[in-house]
Write an enzyme that holds these catalytic residues in place. Sequence first.
Site, PDB file in Angstrom:
ATOM      1  N   GLY A  17       0.692   0.253 -10.686  1.00 44.94           N
ATOM      2  CA  GLY A  17       1.908   0.975 -11.384  1.00 44.94           C
ATOM      3  C   GLY A  17       2.668  -0.199 -12.431  1.00 44.94           C
ATOM      4  O   GLY A  17       2.201  -0.835 -13.114  1.00 44.94           O
ATOM      5  N   ARG A  57      -5.038   5.009  -6.092  1.00 49.72           N
ATOM      6  CA  ARG A  57      -5.631   6.299  -5.495  1.00 49.72           C
ATOM      7  C   ARG A  57      -6.450   6.708  -6.577  1.00 49.72           C
ATOM      8  O   ARG A  57      -7.453   7.407  -6.084  1.00 49.72           O
ATOM      9  CB  ARG A  57      -4.296   7.107  -5.334  1.00 49.72           C
ATOM     10  CG  ARG A  57      -3.746   7.151  -4.052  1.00 49.72           C
ATOM     11  CD  ARG A  57      -2.727   8.336  -4.027  1.00 49.72           C
ATOM     12  NE  ARG A  57      -1.574   8.268  -4.774  1.00 49.72           N
ATOM     13  CZ  ARG A  57      -0.475   7.855  -4.212  1.00 49.72           C
ATOM     14  NH1 ARG A  57       0.003   7.770  -3.073  1.00 49.72           N
ATOM     15  NH2 ARG A  57       0.639   7.543  -5.292  1.00 49.72           N
ATOM     16  N   SER A  67       3.211   0.807  -3.159  1.00 46.66           N
ATOM     17  CA  SER A  67       4.341   1.270  -2.095  1.00 46.66           C
ATOM     18  C   SER A  67       3.624   1.326  -0.976  1.00 46.66           C
ATOM     19  O   SER A  67       2.836   1.585  -0.721  1.00 46.66           O
ATOM     20  CB  SER A  67       5.079   2.327  -2.848  1.00 46.66           C
ATOM     21  OG  SER A  67       4.308   3.212  -3.328  1.00 46.66           O
ATOM     22  N   ARG A  76       6.094  -4.371   0.309  1.00 45.91           N
ATOM     23  CA  ARG A  76       6.612  -4.191   1.521  1.00 45.91           C
ATOM     24  C   ARG A  76       5.655  -4.835   2.503  1.00 45.91           C
ATOM     25  O   ARG A  76       4.487  -5.059   2.520  1.00 45.91           O
ATOM     26  CB  ARG A  76       6.656  -2.600   1.869  1.00 45.91           C
ATOM     27  CG  ARG A  76       7.775  -1.868   0.997  1.00 45.91           C
ATOM     28  CD  ARG A  76       9.086  -2.345   1.601  1.00 45.91           C
ATOM     29  NE  ARG A  76      10.262  -1.607   0.868  1.00 45.91           N
ATOM     30  CZ  ARG A  76      10.758  -1.795  -0.276  1.00 45.91           C
ATOM     31  NH1 ARG A  76      10.536  -2.978  -0.965  1.00 45.91           N
ATOM     32  NH2 ARG A  76      11.624  -1.194  -0.711  1.00 45.91           N
ATOM     33  N   ASP A 104       7.158 -12.191  -0.543  1.00 52.82           N
ATOM     34  CA  ASP A 104       8.550 -11.966  -0.717  1.00 52.82           C
ATOM     35  C   ASP A 104       9.191 -10.829   0.293  1.00 52.82           C
ATOM     36  O   ASP A 104      10.055 -10.578   0.351  1.00 52.82           O
ATOM     37  CB  ASP A 104       8.808 -11.445  -2.157  1.00 52.82           C
ATOM     38  CG  ASP A 104      10.419 -11.401  -2.383  1.00 52.82           C
ATOM     39  OD1 ASP A 104      11.076 -12.080  -1.869  1.00 52.82           O
ATOM     40  OD2 ASP A 104      10.642 -10.276  -3.152  1.00 52.82           O
ATOM     41  N   GLU A 113      12.574  -8.063   8.609  1.00 53.95           N
ATOM     42  CA  GLU A 113      13.297  -8.958   7.497  1.00 53.95           C
ATOM     43  C   GLU A 113      14.596  -8.647   8.273  1.00 53.95           C
ATOM     44  O   GLU A 113      15.160  -7.704   8.515  1.00 53.95           O
ATOM     45  CB  GLU A 113      13.426  -8.030   6.088  1.00 53.95           C
ATOM     46  CG  GLU A 113      11.781  -8.106   5.395  1.00 53.95           C
ATOM     47  CD  GLU A 113      11.869  -7.752   4.140  1.00 53.95           C
ATOM     48  OE1 GLU A 113      12.822  -7.199   3.505  1.00 53.95           O
ATOM     49  OE2 GLU A 113      10.929  -7.659   3.647  1.00 53.95           O
ATOM     50  N   HIS A 172      12.978 -11.592   0.143  1.00 53.54           N
ATOM     51  CA  HIS A 172      13.013 -10.256  -0.595  1.00 53.54           C
ATOM     52  C   HIS A 172      13.919 -10.415  -1.864  1.00 53.54           C
ATOM     53  O   HIS A 172      14.775  -9.702  -1.657  1.00 53.54           O
ATOM     54  CB  HIS A 172      13.521  -9.121   0.561  1.00 53.54           C
ATOM     55  CG  HIS A 172      12.953  -7.887   0.115  1.00 53.54           C
ATOM     56  ND1 HIS A 172      12.691  -6.824   0.863  1.00 53.54           N
ATOM     57  CD2 HIS A 172      12.593  -7.345  -1.246  1.00 53.54           C
ATOM     58  CE1 HIS A 172      12.035  -5.852   0.242  1.00 53.54           C
ATOM     59  NE2 HIS A 172      12.322  -6.143  -1.108  1.00 53.54           N
ATOM     60  N   GLY A 186      12.686 -10.112  -4.928  1.00 50.90           N
ATOM     61  CA  GLY A 186      12.198  -9.849  -6.014  1.00 50.90           C
ATOM     62  C   GLY A 186      12.871  -9.265  -7.314  1.00 50.90           C
ATOM     63  O   GLY A 186      12.642  -9.603  -8.480  1.00 50.90           O
TER      64      GLY A 186
END
Length: 339
Positions: free
Chosen positions: A172, A195, A227, A255, A279, A284, A303, A305
């Site tokens: 992406g 995909r 994602s 994630r 990350d 979390e 986290h 990013g």
Amino acid sequence: MAAHVAVPTALSEAAPFSVLVTRRLPHSAMRILSTSGLCEVQQWDSDESMPHAELLSRAPGIHAILCLLSDYIDKEVLDAAGPNLKVISTLSVGYDHIAIEECKKRNIRVGNTPDVLTDATAEITVALLLATARRLFEAAAEVKSGGWSTWKPMWMCGQGLSNSTVGIVGLGKIGCGVAERLKPFGVKKFLYCGRHPKPDKADRLGADFVPLPTLLAESDFVVLCCSLTPETAGMVNEDAFRKMKNSAIFINTSRGAMVDQDALYSALQEGQIAAAGLDVTTPEPLPTDHPLLSLKNCVVLPHIGSATVATRITMSILTAENILAGLRDQPMPAEVLLH
Ligand code: DGY
């Protein structure tokens, strides 16, 4: 906990909607909401999370929720909010914390923050990859602890990018941003999976579309940029680590739930792969006694990013603008299309 929710004044014709903001935000974003004349704002005015029970108790009758990725906007919250709820706007590109199917059933519009965080997130992915591959945190710790005795030929050696194969799971915007930034380091080949093939982007980068098992087996660096969906949850498991090279560096800035962390721990400890840079984790924050934190070959960041000042301000503004557009029944600047 130093937080309070500002009690709204009675809704008026001039400000007919009520908006719940679940965290302290940059002033520029709050100003957009408070000067719109469209809404009364209730805010959890703290840098810490709004407890779920508080969220549930504040939800009834609310027209819009401005939330963060750490707020679970589940069916219970939607039920508590009731039929007034028109818009949910999250300060993140990811929206796996929102019960999307339920939103679809209830015609609740959802906004997010794509694009504006692409550069910052691609940047941290590259930074984490280099730090992990070249063992920067481990080496810096040796300097402080007195472990640096002299220059040694094979001490603190890691993996370099030149002539390497980099596998990107999910080509992406962020995946492309990572590849663009890594290309000048002399990467020999980019592989990607997802995909479906993305020939335009891939041709520009010189990247080959391959099945996941091929990507895992052939890559020196495996970078997760997709994602979290029901299909990708737990995707990087024991079997996936077994397919990777023993010298592979695994990076995840998407994630945590896409990775089986027990399997990752075993793979790192047993030398199945060389190192990992994360990350994102599950949960979390990662508890300080989590086994992954005991490993020298695992770098964990909290986290961050998208954490540049400019990016977070832009994200906050976009999140507020999504709320207003949704309340006005106008096109949102960034709307998640609920097919
Ligand atoms: C996102 O936006 O989903 C990132 O994880 C945090 O910026």
